[in-house]
Scaffold this motif. Structure first.
Motif, PDB file in Angstrom:
ATOM      1  N   UNK A 194     178.451 106.536  -3.821  1.00 37.17           N
ATOM      2  CA  UNK A 194     180.011 105.952  -3.272  1.00 37.17           C
ATOM      3  C   UNK A 194     180.653 105.210  -3.825  1.00 37.17           C
ATOM      4  N   UNK A 195     181.934 105.236  -3.369  1.00 37.91           N
ATOM      5  CA  UNK A 195     182.971 104.569  -4.777  1.00 37.91           C
ATOM      6  C   UNK A 195     182.273 105.779  -6.138  1.00 37.91           C
ATOM      7  N   UNK A 196     182.217 106.979  -5.346  1.00 37.48           N
ATOM      8  CA  UNK A 196     182.113 107.633  -6.433  1.00 37.48           C
ATOM      9  C   UNK A 196     183.681 109.211  -6.005  1.00 37.48           C
ATOM     10  N   UNK A 197     184.049 108.727  -5.245  1.00 34.38           N
ATOM     11  CA  UNK A 197     184.849 110.065  -4.855  1.00 34.38           C
ATOM     12  C   UNK A 197     184.067 111.316  -3.866  1.00 34.38           C
ATOM     13  N   UNK A 250     174.478 120.459  -5.750  1.00 32.53           N
ATOM     14  CA  UNK A 250     174.396 120.633  -7.488  1.00 32.53           C
ATOM     15  C   UNK A 250     175.371 120.299  -8.043  1.00 32.53           C
ATOM     16  N   UNK A 251     176.293 120.070  -7.964  1.00 26.95           N
ATOM     17  CA  UNK A 251     177.594 120.106  -8.903  1.00 26.95           C
ATOM     18  C   UNK A 251     178.717 118.949  -7.931  1.00 26.95           C
ATOM     19  N   UNK A 252     177.613 117.285  -7.784  1.00 27.66           N
ATOM     20  CA  UNK A 252     178.489 116.173  -7.063  1.00 27.66           C
ATOM     21  C   UNK A 252     179.531 115.934  -8.396  1.00 27.66           C
ATOM     22  N   UNK A 253     180.029 114.184  -7.750  1.00 25.11           N
ATOM     23  CA  UNK A 253     181.375 114.652  -8.786  1.00 25.11           C
ATOM     24  C   UNK A 253     180.195 113.573 -10.380  1.00 25.11           C
ATOM     25  N   UNK A 254     181.533 113.668 -11.338  1.00 21.82           N
ATOM     26  CA  UNK A 254     180.564 112.954 -11.999  1.00 21.82           C
ATOM     27  C   UNK A 254     180.322 111.581 -12.518  1.00 21.82           C
ATOM     28  N   UNK A 255     180.425 110.515 -10.992  1.00 21.43           N
ATOM     29  CA  UNK A 255     180.280 109.431 -11.212  1.00 21.43           C
ATOM     30  C   UNK A 255     178.729 109.484 -10.804  1.00 21.43           C
ATOM     31  N   UNK A 256     178.652 110.082  -9.466  1.00 21.20           N
ATOM     32  CA  UNK A 256     177.806 110.113  -8.526  1.00 21.20           C
ATOM     33  C   UNK A 256     175.575 111.047  -9.416  1.00 21.20           C
ATOM     34  N   UNK A 257     175.279 109.793  -8.602  1.00 24.04           N
ATOM     35  CA  UNK A 257     173.258 110.078  -9.182  1.00 24.04           C
ATOM     36  C   UNK A 257     172.961 110.481  -7.473  1.00 24.04           C
ATOM     37  N   UNK A 258     172.238 111.028  -7.748  1.00 22.64           N
ATOM     38  CA  UNK A 258     171.511 111.512  -6.200  1.00 22.64           C
ATOM     39  C   UNK A 258     169.895 111.426  -6.305  1.00 22.64           C
ATOM     40  N   UNK A 262     195.649  96.768 -15.025  1.00 30.59           N
ATOM     41  CA  UNK A 262     194.436  97.284 -14.071  1.00 30.59           C
ATOM     42  C   UNK A 262     193.866  99.131 -13.550  1.00 30.59           C
ATOM     43  N   UNK A 263     194.971  99.231 -14.071  1.00 28.25           N
ATOM     44  CA  UNK A 263     195.203 101.582 -13.672  1.00 28.25           C
ATOM     45  C   UNK A 263     193.402 102.014 -13.644  1.00 28.25           C
ATOM     46  N   UNK A 264     193.015 102.474 -11.834  1.00 29.81           N
ATOM     47  CA  UNK A 264     191.744 102.624 -12.047  1.00 29.81           C
ATOM     48  C   UNK A 264     191.958 103.889 -10.797  1.00 29.81           C
ATOM     49  N   UNK A 265     190.706 104.746 -11.050  1.00 26.64           N
ATOM     50  CA  UNK A 265     190.773 105.170  -9.518  1.00 26.64           C
ATOM     51  C   UNK A 265     189.162 105.148  -9.260  1.00 26.64           C
ATOM     52  N   UNK A 266     189.054 106.170  -8.384  1.00 25.24           N
ATOM     53  CA  UNK A 266     187.206 106.818  -7.780  1.00 25.24           C
ATOM     54  C   UNK A 266     186.186 107.236  -8.664  1.00 25.24           C
ATOM     55  N   UNK A 267     186.875 107.946 -10.341  1.00 23.63           N
ATOM     56  CA  UNK A 267     185.964 107.943 -11.019  1.00 23.63           C
ATOM     57  C   UNK A 267     186.243 107.044 -12.054  1.00 23.63           C
TER      58      UNK A 267
END
Length: 746
Positions: A9-12, A57-65, A122-127
């Motif tokens: 969550x919060x990782x796109x 197998x190829x989730x978003x970079x910040x995710x950990x399953x 303070x620029x940011x995004x989901x990653x």
């Protein structure tokens, strides 16, 4: 129906799933539920197969399953694919996202003059951007963070609601029109009138001023690293005469000019975790020795927030960027308190109005045997989730120094960030707050409270204020088990635990221990022979007292070895030893290192933890392969390493004026060699081939590598710390591992 648990969550992840559902012609919906992403999907068999392979197998970079559940569901006949609103289940597994460094796409926007977020700090995004440090409660939604006070403008709201936008449900999303802002203040709290606080800060740093800068997890104290007077001033004001300062450098090219950097170290430096990386200094005279006196390494970090990048727009390319605290105090993170506590150190304050809910220091890592090794686990690396086989909810309170704690729920452990020395009043307050915060986030109701065997530790005393079954865990057993937990070991091992201090089961101070045991129990099969040391805690701060204590123990007729110490002080210590006044018995390898450092006149008094031992390692000449003679005795079936012949060898070399770098190498080689021999004897006696190394002494890379290579040559299976710190920061994990094993036997 599919439930995907982990940092999802919060990782796109939902827009990622949404876009791939469209690509594979999948119908149904996706939603955040608890700490899981839940999907109900329909489609052609091959399409579903391809879709699931892609998103798992190829989730978003910040995710950990961490875990996947498949649940049968009747066919609904969905006509499209939707993103549904979130729901929350207190009983589900929970995973908490970590603070992440600014991504390349946001960085491009910050330096694009035509972009609405040009120079917006303070620029940011989901990653990228803040997560744990601003999170008040789960689920990770904006109204549960410190960003809830900032109402998104129509433009930001549009990004937030658009599944095709990379800011879809980016909880800290904001822009100059609706987000946090900066202010520059004097150390008296008065605002400095200027058109651009960042530009003015750069000018102040360039002129030698010290600026307290509010970052992602707390304040830093910054000054120009090329300004020797500014560094001296910072050391004096912070009461930090010797401890190395961390450096933030503009980019990887600058880092390469200062340090030797291999491929693995570079990858870590550039990672989205952005820790401080300990790197070998080059011979360059670009920087003053004042930054890291008597140390061969520098702690280097790259910018990890938009504000950091913006500070390097001018001529400055290297900043001292040290924790915003006084000596031994915790990092400051609230504006008013920072000005009050740091006003005597900093000349100016660059602050912002986005609150930090939980302070988080910078993480510290090094590379050992081509592996990332955590020294301090904090921003970007916490909360750290690991598997713990315990059915009941539990809380492990850790040690007193380098404190962390660890909670257990649903067979997962949640290791906190590094918190510091609990003997500091403010640190203890943050320790209590951090525990309360994590307990609240998890909805934890611990039935078991694990704490150190030493009841005088503040962490152990805190245990008494909590409800639940109390379990005392011996300090060095917790060290051993922390390494076993990291490497998923359950069978009996030989545990070698070297550190400075820890209460043993015989009420003496241990620290040079050889165990045979498992998670639930151990027997002490060997140790460094006890020495009687005078001075209590004062001896740890004044290694010369330890040296005199060892010389007295081996009946060495004292000669003037310790140049800085007067005869009267030495005589007083000897008298106290003879009368056993204010003395304690210790088997600590850490104290033996202190002794040798004092005998070599490297350090008679320390100003930071383990300074004497660290400086002893740093003078070492690695080409020297000799070692001193040693003896291993045995008493009641327990091996004892006698230090007399080792110290006599050191003293003879001192008399012969052998160079201290050679003496240091020979001493290190001796400790390595005697350790290997004793492990061999234990292995033969107990028929155990697995060896676990733990304890703060194994921060010593030379000694660790010497022993690891020696064990590998003996065909032992050797395990040492990488992801859980080998120092006392790992104790809480070990305590939890012990409790889990004991409960499993009941």
């Amino acid at each position: 129906m599919i439930k995907i648990f982990g940092i999802v969550q919060g990782v796109g992840y939902r827009p990622y799933i949404y876009n791939h559902a469209k690509l594979f012609n999948i119908k149904g919906w996706v939603s955040n539920q608890g700490s899981a992403v839940t999907l109900d999907i329909e489609g052609e068999k091959e399409a579903i197969k391809g879709f699931l392979i892609k998103i798992i197998k190829n989730p978003p970079n910040l995710s950990t399953i961490e875990k996947i559940k498949l649940l049968p569901k009747e066919y609904k006949g969905y006509i499209d694919f939707q993103i549904k609103s979130s729901s929350y289940d207190e009983k589900e597994l929970k995973f908490i996202g970590m603070d992440v460094a600014t991504c390349h796409e946001c960085l491009e926007e910050i330096f694009n003059i035509d972009n609405p977020r040009y120079h917006y700090p303070f620029t940011n995004c989901t990653t990228c951007g803040p997560r744990y440090s601003i999170l008040r409660k789960l689920p990770y939604d904006r109204n549960h963070t410190t960003m809830d006070t900032f109402q998104m403008c129509p433009s930001c709201r549009g990004e937030y609601n658009d599944p095709g936008d990379r800011r879809f449900h980016a909880q800290p999303n904001c822009c100059p029109n609706c987000g946090p802002s900066l202010s520059l203040l004097t150390n008296k709290g008065r605002e400095v009138l200027c058109t651009d606080p960042i530009e003015k800060t750069i000018d102040l740093l360039h002129t030698g001023k010290i600026v307290a800068i509010k970052g992602l997890g707390g304040y830093h104290l910054a000054c120009d690293a090329k300004n020797q007077e500014a560094i001296k001033t910072l050391r004096k004001r912070k009461n930090r005469p010797h401890k190395p300062f961390a450096l933030m450098v503009k980019d990887i090219e600058i880092a390469r000019k200062l340090c030797m950097i291999n491929e693995i170290e570079e990858k870590i430096l550039l990672s989205n975790k952005r820790p401080i990386v300990l790197l070998e200094k080059k011979g360059s005279k670009t920087l003053s020795d004042e930054i890291a006196p008597n140390i061969k390494k520098l702690g280097v970090i790259l910018p990890y927030t938009p504000l950091h990048y913006l500070l390097f727009q001018g001529a400055i390319t290297i900043l001292v960027m040290t924790s915003g605290n006084g000596s031994s105090a915790p990092i400051q993170y609230e504006n008013h308190e920072a000005i009050e506590k740091l006003g005597r150190i900093a000349d100016y304050f660059l602050i912002h109005n986005r609150d930090i809910h939980i302070p988080v220091e910078d993480s510290v890592v090094k590379v050992v045997n081509d592996q990332e090794t955590l020294v301090r686990r904090a921003r970007g690396y916490t909360p750290f989730t690991l598997t713990i086989n315990i059915t009941q909810e539990a809380l492990a309170l850790g040690a007193e120094e380098k404190s962390t704690f660890c909670a257990a729920q649903n067979q997962y452990g949640y290791m906190s960030q590094y918190l510091g020395d609990l003997k500091d009043f403010d640190t203890y307050g943050i320790y209590e707050k951090a525990i309360g915060n994590l307990v609240s986030l998890l909805g934890l109701k611990p039935k078991i409270i694990a704490h150190d065997f030493n009841t005088s530790y503040l962490s152990s005393q805190y245990a008494e204020t909590l409800a639940g079954k109390k379990v005392a865990v011996q300090h060095h057993h917790a060290h051993m088990v922390s390494c076993m937990v990291e490497h998923n070991l359950f069978c009996p091992v030989i545990g070698v635990v070297f550190d400075g201090t820890g209460l043993g089961t015989d009420d003496k101070i241990w620290g040079g221990e050889f165990f045979v045991g498992a998670r639930e129990n151990f027997i002490r099969v060997g140790h460094l022979k006890y020495v009687t040391i005078h001075g209590g805690n004062k001896a740890i701060k004044e290694p010369w007292r330890i040296a005199i204590s060892y010389l007295h123990a081996i009946n060495y007729k004292y000669k003037k070895v310790l140049r800085e110490i007067d005869e009267k002080s030495i005589h007083t210590v000897i008298q106290a030893l003879e009368q056993n006044f204010n003395c304690f018995e210790s088997s600590s390898v850490g104290r033996l290192f202190d002794c040798v450092a004092a005998l070599l006149n490297l350090r008679q008094r320390i100003t930071y933890d383990a300074q004497a031992a660290i400086e002893l390692e740093n003078i070492l000449e690695p080409s020297v392969k000799e070692y001193y003679s040693y003896n291993i005795g045995e008493e009641n079936g327990v091996y004892q390493i006698d230090y007399k012949s080792i110290l006599m060898g050191v003293l003879k070399d001192i008399e012969k004026e052998v160079h201290p770098s050679s003496i240091s190498a020979k001493f290190h080689n001796t400790i390595g060699k005697v350790t290997l021999e004793l492990i061999s004897r234990i292995k033969e006696r107990y028929h155990i081939n697995r060896v676990v190394l733990s304890g703060g002494v194994f921060e010593n890379t030379y000694l660790l590598t010497y022993i690891v290579k020696g064990l590998e040559k003996k065909d032992c299976d050797v395990y040492y710390h990488r992801q859980i710190p080998t120092n006392d920061s790992g104790i809480a994990v070990g305590q939890l591992g012990v409790v889990a094993a004991i409960e499993g036997k009941d």
